[in-house]
Design an enzyme around this catalytic site. Structure first.
Site, PDB file in Angstrom:
ATOM      1  N   CYS A 167       0.869  -1.171   0.000  1.00  0.00           N
ATOM      2  CA  CYS A 167       0.000   0.000   0.000  1.00  0.00           C
ATOM      3  C   CYS A 167       0.910   1.226   0.000  1.00  0.00           C
ATOM      4  O   CYS A 167       2.122   1.113   0.115  1.00  0.00           O
ATOM      5  CB  CYS A 167      -0.848   0.044   1.266  1.00  0.00           C
ATOM      6  SG  CYS A 167      -1.844  -1.428   1.504  1.00  0.00           S
ATOM      7  N   TRP A 220      -3.892  -1.633  -1.147  1.00  0.00           N
ATOM      8  CA  TRP A 220      -3.917  -2.868  -1.940  1.00  0.00           C
ATOM      9  C   TRP A 220      -4.259  -3.936  -0.929  1.00  0.00           C
ATOM     10  O   TRP A 220      -3.426  -4.330  -0.121  1.00  0.00           O
ATOM     11  CB  TRP A 220      -2.553  -3.110  -2.577  1.00  0.00           C
ATOM     12  CG  TRP A 220      -2.525  -4.303  -3.466  1.00  0.00           C
ATOM     13  CD1 TRP A 220      -2.076  -5.551  -3.155  1.00  0.00           C
ATOM     14  CD2 TRP A 220      -2.925  -4.355  -4.839  1.00  0.00           C
ATOM     15  NE1 TRP A 220      -2.199  -6.370  -4.246  1.00  0.00           N
ATOM     16  CE2 TRP A 220      -2.712  -5.668  -5.290  1.00  0.00           C
ATOM     17  CE3 TRP A 220      -3.467  -3.415  -5.728  1.00  0.00           C
ATOM     18  CZ2 TRP A 220      -3.012  -6.072  -6.581  1.00  0.00           C
ATOM     19  CZ3 TRP A 220      -3.742  -3.825  -7.018  1.00  0.00           C
ATOM     20  CH2 TRP A 220      -3.521  -5.139  -7.433  1.00  0.00           C
ATOM     21  N   LYS A 223       9.027 -15.208 -20.833  1.00  0.00           N
ATOM     22  CA  LYS A 223       9.540 -13.856 -20.536  1.00  0.00           C
ATOM     23  C   LYS A 223      10.328 -13.317 -21.717  1.00  0.00           C
ATOM     24  O   LYS A 223      10.113 -12.201 -22.175  1.00  0.00           O
ATOM     25  CB  LYS A 223      10.475 -13.877 -19.324  1.00  0.00           C
ATOM     26  CG  LYS A 223       9.964 -13.767 -17.930  1.00  0.00           C
ATOM     27  CD  LYS A 223       8.976 -12.726 -17.574  1.00  0.00           C
ATOM     28  CE  LYS A 223       7.619 -12.988 -18.088  1.00  0.00           C
ATOM     29  NZ  LYS A 223       6.565 -13.529 -17.384  1.00  0.00           N
ATOM     30  N   ARG A 282       1.192   1.837  -5.962  1.00  0.00           N
ATOM     31  CA  ARG A 282       1.395   0.854  -4.887  1.00  0.00           C
ATOM     32  C   ARG A 282       0.090   0.174  -4.470  1.00  0.00           C
ATOM     33  O   ARG A 282       0.091  -0.743  -3.654  1.00  0.00           O
ATOM     34  CB  ARG A 282       2.001   1.548  -3.654  1.00  0.00           C
ATOM     35  CG  ARG A 282       3.327   2.229  -3.915  1.00  0.00           C
ATOM     36  CD  ARG A 282       3.839   2.892  -2.655  1.00  0.00           C
ATOM     37  NE  ARG A 282       4.132   1.902  -1.638  1.00  0.00           N
ATOM     38  CZ  ARG A 282       5.278   1.273  -1.505  1.00  0.00           C
ATOM     39  NH1 ARG A 282       6.266   1.534  -2.345  1.00  0.00           N
ATOM     40  NH2 ARG A 282       5.460   0.400  -0.540  1.00  0.00           N
ATOM     41  N   ASN A 326       1.294   0.240   5.974  1.00  0.00           N
ATOM     42  CA  ASN A 326       1.655  -0.571   4.816  1.00  0.00           C
ATOM     43  C   ASN A 326       2.397  -1.782   5.338  1.00  0.00           C
ATOM     44  O   ASN A 326       3.427  -1.631   6.002  1.00  0.00           O
ATOM     45  CB  ASN A 326       2.547   0.243   3.865  1.00  0.00           C
ATOM     46  CG  ASN A 326       3.181  -0.637   2.803  1.00  0.00           C
ATOM     47  OD1 ASN A 326       2.584  -1.614   2.362  1.00  0.00           O
ATOM     48  ND2 ASN A 326       4.393  -0.292   2.398  1.00  0.00           N
ATOM     49  N   GLY A 327       1.895  -2.980   5.057  1.00  0.00           N
ATOM     50  CA  GLY A 327       2.559  -4.198   5.514  1.00  0.00           C
ATOM     51  C   GLY A 327       1.532  -5.226   5.923  1.00  0.00           C
ATOM     52  O   GLY A 327       0.352  -5.106   5.612  1.00  0.00           O
ATOM     53  N   GLU A 382       8.015 -12.657 -24.851  1.00  0.00           N
ATOM     54  CA  GLU A 382       7.048 -11.553 -24.828  1.00  0.00           C
ATOM     55  C   GLU A 382       7.730 -10.190 -24.731  1.00  0.00           C
ATOM     56  O   GLU A 382       7.177  -9.200 -25.180  1.00  0.00           O
ATOM     57  CB  GLU A 382       5.988 -11.738 -23.736  1.00  0.00           C
ATOM     58  CG  GLU A 382       6.466 -11.625 -22.320  1.00  0.00           C
ATOM     59  CD  GLU A 382       5.347 -11.881 -21.296  1.00  0.00           C
ATOM     60  OE1 GLU A 382       4.173 -11.682 -21.610  1.00  0.00           O
ATOM     61  OE2 GLU A 382       5.685 -12.287 -20.174  1.00  0.00           O
ATOM     62  N   HIS A 416      13.421 -35.936 -29.106  1.00  0.00           N
ATOM     63  CA  HIS A 416      12.305 -36.568 -29.823  1.00  0.00           C
ATOM     64  C   HIS A 416      11.721 -35.644 -30.888  1.00  0.00           C
ATOM     65  O   HIS A 416      10.536 -35.732 -31.204  1.00  0.00           O
ATOM     66  CB  HIS A 416      11.216 -36.996 -28.831  1.00  0.00           C
ATOM     67  CG  HIS A 416      11.674 -38.047 -27.871  1.00  0.00           C
ATOM     68  ND1 HIS A 416      11.805 -39.365 -28.212  1.00  0.00           N
ATOM     69  CD2 HIS A 416      12.079 -37.955 -26.576  1.00  0.00           C
ATOM     70  CE1 HIS A 416      12.249 -40.062 -27.169  1.00  0.00           C
ATOM     71  NE2 HIS A 416      12.433 -39.216 -26.155  1.00  0.00           N
ATOM     72  N   LYS A 432      -2.199  -6.324 -19.519  1.00  0.00           N
ATOM     73  CA  LYS A 432      -1.834  -6.877 -18.213  1.00  0.00           C
ATOM     74  C   LYS A 432      -2.842  -7.934 -17.786  1.00  0.00           C
ATOM     75  O   LYS A 432      -2.478  -8.968 -17.248  1.00  0.00           O
ATOM     76  CB  LYS A 432      -1.772  -5.742 -17.172  1.00  0.00           C
ATOM     77  CG  LYS A 432      -1.310  -6.190 -15.812  1.00  0.00           C
ATOM     78  CD  LYS A 432       0.160  -6.541 -15.820  1.00  0.00           C
ATOM     79  CE  LYS A 432       0.601  -7.267 -14.585  1.00  0.00           C
ATOM     80  NZ  LYS A 432       1.861  -7.990 -14.754  1.00  0.00           N
ATOM     81  N   GLU A 480       8.902 -20.665 -18.305  1.00  0.00           N
ATOM     82  CA  GLU A 480       8.744 -19.275 -17.896  1.00  0.00           C
ATOM     83  C   GLU A 480       9.848 -18.408 -18.501  1.00  0.00           C
ATOM     84  O   GLU A 480       9.604 -17.269 -18.903  1.00  0.00           O
ATOM     85  CB  GLU A 480       8.700 -19.173 -16.362  1.00  0.00           C
ATOM     86  CG  GLU A 480       8.544 -17.775 -15.805  1.00  0.00           C
ATOM     87  CD  GLU A 480       7.315 -16.997 -16.316  1.00  0.00           C
ATOM     88  OE1 GLU A 480       6.436 -17.571 -16.969  1.00  0.00           O
ATOM     89  OE2 GLU A 480       7.279 -15.777 -16.081  1.00  0.00           O
TER      90      GLU A 480
HETATM   91  O1  M6R Z   1      -3.571 -12.422 -13.988  1.00  0.00           O
HETATM   92  P1  M6R Z   1      -3.206 -13.797 -14.422  1.00  0.00           P
HETATM   93  O2  M6R Z   1      -2.144 -14.434 -13.590  1.00  0.00           O
HETATM   94  O3  M6R Z   1      -4.405 -14.704 -14.546  1.00  0.00           O
HETATM   95  O4  M6R Z   1      -2.623 -13.615 -15.882  1.00  0.00           O
HETATM   96  C1  M6R Z   1      -2.282 -14.704 -16.674  1.00  0.00           C
HETATM   97  C2  M6R Z   1      -1.559 -14.288 -17.931  1.00  0.00           C
HETATM   98  O5  M6R Z   1      -2.351 -13.461 -18.726  1.00  0.00           O
HETATM   99  C3  M6R Z   1      -0.233 -13.582 -17.641  1.00  0.00           C
HETATM  100  O6  M6R Z   1       0.584 -14.369 -16.838  1.00  0.00           O
HETATM  101  C4  M6R Z   1       0.490 -13.280 -18.955  1.00  0.00           C
HETATM  102  O7  M6R Z   1       0.895 -14.474 -19.553  1.00  0.00           O
HETATM  103  C5  M6R Z   1       1.686 -12.349 -18.753  1.00  0.00           C
HETATM  104  N1  M6R Z   1       1.907 -11.610 -19.954  1.00  0.00           N
HETATM  105  C6  M6R Z   1       2.954 -13.088 -18.456  1.00  0.00           C
HETATM  106  O8  M6R Z   1       4.053 -12.262 -18.337  1.00  0.00           O
END
Ligand code: M6R
Length: 606
Positions: free
Chosen positions: A2, A75, A483, A28, A101-102, A486, A502, A601, A479
């Site tokens: 927060c 938050w 990363k 935040r 905050n915490g 994207e 394979h 997002k 992952e």
């Molecule tokens: O909010 P969520 O964890 O459900 O989101 C899932 C995906 O949309 C999210 O992880 C997306 O793949 C990001 N771009 C990954 O960096």
């Protein structure tokens, strides 16, 4: 996470300054907000759920009277976003107002104790106990500072606090443990805030408060003491050189990098997941006939890692499923005995919610791990655990991945304990490793930033990159691929290292970059063979392994050694170099790492 701010002005009205400062802290948290001031021997308070602008439009936060005040943007971690749960919180009689905050870990026992002593609670937050503890000190004739010291000595957890009381109307008392707190020194005005962004347009002179410190500001005075000894400290004044925009990102050029560096703290907060909800989820997981781990994107990769955790230590078979495939694949086979553990940072991903809706219709039990209280997922699930990461502004998930894994590892450990599947020494060992995680994350950040920045220069023009791992490191490879892909737009491939022969190995040609994620765990004995297979076809081998693994180091073209970590926790550590790689590749390729093209997002369409 927060944001808090306090402002002690010699002359004039604090409320408009507090509201503007609060806007700078909105990154935040933004599910509710509030302001409290002191005027005419009374606390004046306005708070509500929603974003600061919306609340201001409804309530006019600026017309609160008085030159001293505190404010908060929230938050939620304990208690849904609502008017009563918004900060500031006050005690029974309006003697004290607190912003925090915490996370207070022992708030339930403190609350019971305070209720026994006839305190009246309005909210469901952990913070409100602080107001009542301080009230008791004031009632006993102590000063606001003494009462705060006595209160924080009772708290377990993290806190940055700002407190006002009409008993000492020219003062804002503060205290810090594990959550950031900074004083801004102005001319006829002093500030206390979570972040310099809140006051940088008024002053660039700052004092950084450290853990275990407490003190107060008035318009003309700042005093800081040690909580334990009461000894006064002479703090150093720092001249800040950041612009307002830099201050919002704590001096980092992008939110993504800031969020990567926040991970020691966010992992620490994830370790404070509420015990009673962890226990509740553990109960359900133990009972299920079949257990599905439902998620999308990065959260799905976290679920793949979690499936190894549950199986390895709790002997529970779980099925990680991509949310958009769930109904087609399992829609007709689930039912009343099925458990769906949905993992979603936002709690709003449409694919996840659609699958959850379907599962609810079959009477399956819905559980969740999420970052957003009040999200749709928290409303439709039977029980959920929060990951406590605060808002993530970079579109790419970084700190939320490691926080999800930290929560999932705690669930797996609880289930293992409940099922008697681990010896006591193994439980002790894993608990100790969990405790050490924030420190390991910190070390890994320090070890990997520079090598990955350099490597990004070398790989900036790669046509494609391969990521391989065995066992739980397969999840890390996935992952890493997501990363890098994207943020850099470089097409990438990830496979379980054993499966690569394979088929995918056919793409390998001279100089093709292949990353191996190879911690010294139970899969280590097979990884060298996989490396040799790739090498023999001309691949250039980049390997992230465990410090001191000289055999691997000597057999690869590029090497990064990371600290030793328990096998089930390794993705939390091993993903970090790849977060850096993705970030620096984006920069090398002239891209904005905070806003990769075509992505949102939170994906709220099917
Ligand atoms: O909010 P969520 O964890 O459900 O989101 C899932 C995906 O949309 C999210 O992880 C997306 O793949 C990001 N771009 C990954 O960096």
């Amino acid at each position: 996470m927060c944001g808090i701010i306090g402002c002690a002005l010699k002359n004039g009205s604090a409320a408009p300054i507090l509201r503007k400062g609060l806007m700078r802290l909105e990154y935040r948290g933004y599910d509710s907000a509030g302001v409290a001031t002191i005027h005419d021997g009374k606390i004046h308070l306005k708070k509500d759920s929603g974003k600061i602008d919306e609340i201001h439009a409804r309530l006019n936060l600026d017309d609160l009277p008085g030159s001293i005040g505190i404010a908060h943007t929230r938050w939620a971690t304990h208690g849904a976003p609502s008017q009563v749960n918004a900060h500031p919180h006050i005690d029974c009689d309006g003697l004290v107002a607190v912003v925090h905050n915490g996370v207070i870990e022992n708030f339930l026992e403190l609350k019971e104790e305070l209720i026994d002593r006839r305190h009246f609670f309005r909210s469901r937050t952990d913070t409100e106990v602080i107001a009542h503890l301080i009230e008791e000190g004031l009632e006993a004739g102590k000063s606001l500072l003494e009462s705060t010291i006595a209160a924080v000595k009772r708290l377990k957890g993290s806190y940055a606090l700002a407190i006002i009381s009409p008993r000492e109307p020219d003062k804002i008392v503060f205290a810090r443990n594990e959550s950031p707190l900074i004083i801004g020194l102005g001319d006829g005005v002093n500030f206390i805030a979570s972040d310099v962004a809140a006051f940088i347009e008024h002053t660039r002179r700052a004092i950084f408060i450290d853990n275990g410190e407490v003190g107060y500001i008035t318009p003309s005075e700042v005093r800081v003491f040690k909580v334990d000894s009461g000894v006064e400290i002479n703090k150093r004044i720092i001249e800040l050189t950041w612009t307002i925009e830099e201050a919002e990102r704590s001096g980092y050029p992008h939110f993504t990098l800031k969020e990567i560096y926040e991970q020691p703290q966010t992992v620490r907060e994830a370790l404070k997941a509420q015990e009673k909800y962890l226990d509740l989820l553990t109960e359900f997981l133990d009972r299920g006939r079949d257990v599905f781990l439902l998620a999308a994107g990065t959260s799905h990769n976290a679920c793949i890692a979690a499936s190894y955790m549950f199986s390895k230590i709790a002997r529970l078979t779980t099925i990680p499923v991509i949310a958009s495939e769930f109904i087609e694949n399992y829609g007709r086979s689930i039912g009343i005995d099925s458990i769906i553990l949905a993992v979603s940072q936002s709690g709003e991903t449409a694919d996840v919610l659609a699958a959850v809706d379907h599962a609810r219709m079959t009477a399956a039990t819905i559980l969740a791990v999420t970052n957003v209280v009040g999200s749709t997922l928290t409303r439709v699930s039977r029980a959920y655990v929060l990951q406590n990461s605060g808002p993530e502004i970079g579109v790419a998930a970084t700190k939320t991945f490691t926080a999800q894994l930290t929560v999932l590892a705690q669930l797996a450990l609880r289930l293992a304990r409940k099922r008697g599947k681990l010896a006591q020494y193994e439980i002790d060992e894993l608990e100790e490793e969990l405790r050490k995680l924030p420190e390991l994350v910190e070390k890994t950040l320090a070890i990997s930033d520079k090598p990955m920045r350099d490597l990004a220069k070398e790989l900036a023009n790669a046509r494609s990159i391969f990521f391989l791992g065995r066992g739980i490191s397969y999840a890390t490879a996935l992952e890493a691929r997501l990363k890098v892909m994207e943020l850099s737009y470089i097409p990438c491939i990830a496979y379980p290292a054993g499966e690569s022969k394979h088929g995918p190995i056919s793409v390998i040609e001279d100089g093709y970059p292949v990353f191996f994620i190879a911690p010294s765990d139970s899969t280590r004995k097979h990884i060298l063979g996989n490396i040799m297979e790739m090498k023999a076809r001309g691949a250039k081998i980049y390997c992230v392994g465990t410090e001191g693994d000289n055999e691997l180091r000597e057999n690869v073209d590029w090497w990064l050694g990371l600290p030793k970590v328990h096998e089930i926790l390794s993705p939390i550590i091993y993903v970090i170099p790849f977060q850096f790689l993705a970030y620096y590749l984006a920069l090398e390729r002239g891209l904005d790492p905070d806003k990769p093209r075509n992505l949102a997002k939170s994906v709220t369409v099917l």
